[in-house]
Design an enzyme around this catalytic site. Structure first.
Site, PDB file in Angstrom:
ATOM      1  N   ARG A  94      25.593  35.954  41.484  1.00  0.00           N
ATOM      2  CA  ARG A  94      26.289  36.348  40.461  1.00  0.00           C
ATOM      3  C   ARG A  94      25.668  35.720  39.139  1.00  0.00           C
ATOM      4  O   ARG A  94      25.629  36.316  38.181  1.00  0.00           O
ATOM      5  CB  ARG A  94      27.801  36.247  40.470  1.00  0.00           C
ATOM      6  N   ASN A 148      32.434  45.043  44.057  1.00  0.00           N
ATOM      7  CA  ASN A 148      31.653  45.775  42.845  1.00  0.00           C
ATOM      8  C   ASN A 148      30.115  46.055  43.299  1.00  0.00           C
ATOM      9  O   ASN A 148      29.545  45.321  44.316  1.00  0.00           O
ATOM     10  CB  ASN A 148      31.853  44.685  41.589  1.00  0.00           C
ATOM     11  N   CYS A 170      39.979  49.752  41.722  1.00  0.00           N
ATOM     12  CA  CYS A 170      39.411  48.850  40.817  1.00  0.00           C
ATOM     13  C   CYS A 170      41.055  48.397  40.101  1.00  0.00           C
ATOM     14  O   CYS A 170      41.653  49.268  39.734  1.00  0.00           O
ATOM     15  CB  CYS A 170      38.537  49.051  39.832  1.00  0.00           C
ATOM     16  N   ASP A 171      41.115  47.185  39.744  1.00  0.00           N
ATOM     17  CA  ASP A 171      42.486  46.693  39.258  1.00  0.00           C
ATOM     18  C   ASP A 171      42.295  46.563  37.943  1.00  0.00           C
ATOM     19  O   ASP A 171      43.376  46.335  37.316  1.00  0.00           O
ATOM     20  CB  ASP A 171      42.652  45.317  39.845  1.00  0.00           C
ATOM     21  N   HIS A 200      34.824  50.934  35.348  1.00  0.00           N
ATOM     22  CA  HIS A 200      34.548  49.856  34.100  1.00  0.00           C
ATOM     23  C   HIS A 200      34.028  50.682  33.010  1.00  0.00           C
ATOM     24  O   HIS A 200      33.233  50.021  32.231  1.00  0.00           O
ATOM     25  CB  HIS A 200      33.830  48.660  34.608  1.00  0.00           C
ATOM     26  N   TYR A 258      35.580  46.875  29.569  1.00  0.00           N
ATOM     27  CA  TYR A 258      34.242  46.731  29.802  1.00  0.00           C
ATOM     28  C   TYR A 258      33.304  47.397  28.822  1.00  0.00           C
ATOM     29  O   TYR A 258      32.174  47.167  28.893  1.00  0.00           O
ATOM     30  CB  TYR A 258      33.971  47.127  31.312  1.00  0.00           C
ATOM     31  N   ARG A 278      30.170  33.158  33.307  1.00  0.00           N
ATOM     32  CA  ARG A 278      31.515  33.291  34.024  1.00  0.00           C
ATOM     33  C   ARG A 278      31.279  32.735  35.657  1.00  0.00           C
ATOM     34  O   ARG A 278      32.095  32.151  35.796  1.00  0.00           O
ATOM     35  CB  ARG A 278      31.943  34.908  33.901  1.00  0.00           C
TER      36      ARG A 278
HETATM   37  C1  G6P Z   1      38.380  42.561  37.285  1.00  0.00           C
HETATM   38  C2  G6P Z   1      37.512  43.813  37.617  1.00  0.00           C
HETATM   39  C3  G6P Z   1      36.755  43.217  38.810  1.00  0.00           C
HETATM   40  C4  G6P Z   1      35.939  42.012  38.388  1.00  0.00           C
HETATM   41  C5  G6P Z   1      37.072  40.790  38.004  1.00  0.00           C
HETATM   42  C6  G6P Z   1      36.212  39.793  37.694  1.00  0.00           C
HETATM   43  O1  G6P Z   1      39.395  42.264  37.914  1.00  0.00           O
HETATM   44  O2  G6P Z   1      38.351  44.871  37.888  1.00  0.00           O
HETATM   45  O3  G6P Z   1      35.822  44.249  39.245  1.00  0.00           O
HETATM   46  O4  G6P Z   1      35.262  41.540  39.528  1.00  0.00           O
HETATM   47  O5  G6P Z   1      37.808  41.340  36.782  1.00  0.00           O
HETATM   48  O6  G6P Z   1      36.894  38.571  37.651  1.00  0.00           O
HETATM   49  P1  G6P Z   1      36.377  37.247  37.557  1.00  0.00           P
HETATM   50  O7  G6P Z   1      37.590  36.171  37.197  1.00  0.00           O
HETATM   51  O8  G6P Z   1      35.813  36.937  38.938  1.00  0.00           O
HETATM   52  O9  G6P Z   1      35.587  37.015  36.276  1.00  0.00           O
HETATM   53 MN    MN Z   2      36.750  46.285  38.789  1.00  0.00          MN
END
Ligand code: G6P
Ligand code: MN
Length: 436
Positions: A94, A148, A170-171, A200, A258, A278
């Site tokens: 990542r 993802n 997706c949340d 997104h 996004y 991040r």
């Molecule tokens: C949201 C998105 C996810 C993503 C996440 C990242 O929940 O829907 O698709 O992976 O944010 O969060 P993070 O805290 O890992 O940056």
């Molecule tokens: Mn997502």
């Protein structure tokens, strides 16, 4: 009601405790006899196993068995639900997805832009393998996938396994709704939202509030114009206030946060620290905390040990599983093959739209035709993502280059090629071979 067996694929993830907490809260709708943690990373899985066992003990759920395994047969045989949250290449990769494009002055992000495309090419193979295992060992199980980048994954799985019992979730939409409701004084439980887009990459057109008996979209848009959003996590705080910024420029809809990466890549590149992204925040935060929790349990430290995020993410997944199990016909925002849901967009696009979930699966609602601005953006993005999936199945460098060039965060083919070539090297252990 028969008690269910749930397998968490990517069991070692820092999201697992929050999901299991939601499962425990949901025992009246989704009774569970067994939780299996499946992960190829034995250390992380072992840590999570300790944490989950500890949680169950503390909360009086010793009737639920927990298992950990790296063996697909053990993981999936007789499972009823598979919660898929694998992260191919982990946070190390990542970090590369985020940092490589930034080096070239482009958006570097987990799911959007070229980082998202790199992650996509990495994830397709293992995800298809996972689906293959489920087909073999638990063909009746439902896979709830939130690995993802979701549109790309769904597109690949749809091609290889048409008709598969998999729901892509997706949340982010409920995350947005939750934040808006809390900040602006509403109760999200009363909301019936209409939204369309790609994952997104979408827009709200209407939010009907059952208790107020009206569409509150106009007042929400007005509040977004003027009232700041407060979120604890600084990068989410920024992301949500970017929604406000976008509403100030395009006041007709509420956009998914996004979209900032596509509309204002310059602002993101200015804001981002190319040496600390991040992924680094997560490594130094959630990841470290999870490790510490496991260590404390191992060393039998007393007192308050558990410290994890419990919120919309886990609740959403459990809600969907319960809706399938109990034929609840509940409404969710889900990632599905378009097939006319957005009538003027190609039928074979993978879109995110409102859908009802019951015993037979997902039924997306039919929306009205969409305007040219969103349609044009979506069409370009769909084509880019399809080209990327073609590149995977055809081992084609040319298709990958086309996909990278068409990506909406990329200004020209020169830089597309530079990033692609560097990504090929960085992803050597993961990507399919791309032949020229
Ligand atoms: C949201 C998105 C996810 C993503 C996440 C990242 O929940 O829907 O698709 O992976 O944010 O969060 P993070 O805290 O890992 O940056
Ligand atoms: Mn997502």
């Amino acid at each position: 009601m028969k008690k269910q067996i749930i397998t968490v694929a990517g069991g070692g993830s820092t999201y697992t405790p929050g999901i299991i907490q939601a499962v425990l809260h949901g025992q009246n709708r989704l009774p569970v006899s067994e939780i299996r943690l499946y992960d190829i990373d034995a250390t992380r899985n072992e840590n999570m196993y300790l944490i989950i066992q500890y949680m169950l003990e503390q909360q009086g759920f010793s009737n639920i068995q927990v298992k950990q395994t790296a063996n697909p047969e053990e993981a999936f045989t007789n499972a009823d639900f598979i919660f898929s949250q694998i992260r191919v290449g982990g946070l190390t990769m990542r970090e590369k997805d985020e940092k490589i494009p930034l080096k070239y002055g482009l958006v570097g992000q987990e799911t959007c832009g070229l980082g998202g495309f790199a992650y996509g090419l990495r994830s397709i193979g293992p995800l298809l393998e996972l689906v293959g295992f489920v087909q073999k060992y638990a063909p009746e199980a439902w896979i709830l996938n939130y690995t993802n980048p979701e549109t790309i994954i769904s597109e690949a799985v749809r091609r290889q396994y048409p008709g598969i019992r998999m729901i892509n979730v997706c949340d982010m939409t409920i995350g947005i709704e939750d934040t808006l409701a809390k900040n602006y004084g509403y109760d999200r439980d009363n909301w019936i939202a209409t939204y369309y887009g790609l994952n997104h990459f979408g827009w709200y057109t209407k939010i009907y509030d059952k208790s107020l008996k009206r569409d509150i979209m106009p007042e929400l848009l007005e509040k977004l114009q003027t009232q700041e959003i407060k979120e604890e996590d600084p990068s989410w705080n920024r992301a949500f206030n970017m929604i406000r910024f976008m509403v100030q420029q395009f006041p007709d809809n509420i956009p998914n946060n996004y979209l900032e990466y596509y509309f204002y890549p310059d602002m993101y590149v200015n804001y981002a620290d190319p040496n600390y992204t991040r992924a680094n925040t997560i490594m130094d935060g959630r990841e470290r905390k999870t490790h510490e929790m496991a260590e404390k349990i191992r060393n039998k430290v007393e007192g308050d040990i558990l410290d994890f995020y419990f919120g919309v993410h886990g609740v959403y997944i459990v809600d969907i599983a319960a809706a399938l199990l109990n034929d609840e016909k509940k409404r969710f925002m889900l990632i599905v093959e378009n097939k006319g849901a957005i009538p003027n967009l190609r039928a074979d696009a993978v879109v995110e739209v409102p859908a009802y979930v019951g015993a037979t699966g997902v039924e997306a609602i039919r929306l009205s035709a969409i305007g040219d601005f969103h349609k044009g953006l979506m069409e370009a993005q769909v084509a880019a993502e399809k080209l990327l999936v073609d590149a995977y199945f055809e081992n084609s460098y040319q298709k990958a280059l086309q996909a990278f060039t068409l990506n909406q965060t990329v200004p020209n083919a020169t830089v597309a090629k530079q990033v692609l070539d560097e990504m090929i090297k960085a992803n050597e252990a993961y990507w399919p071979e791309l032949n020229k």
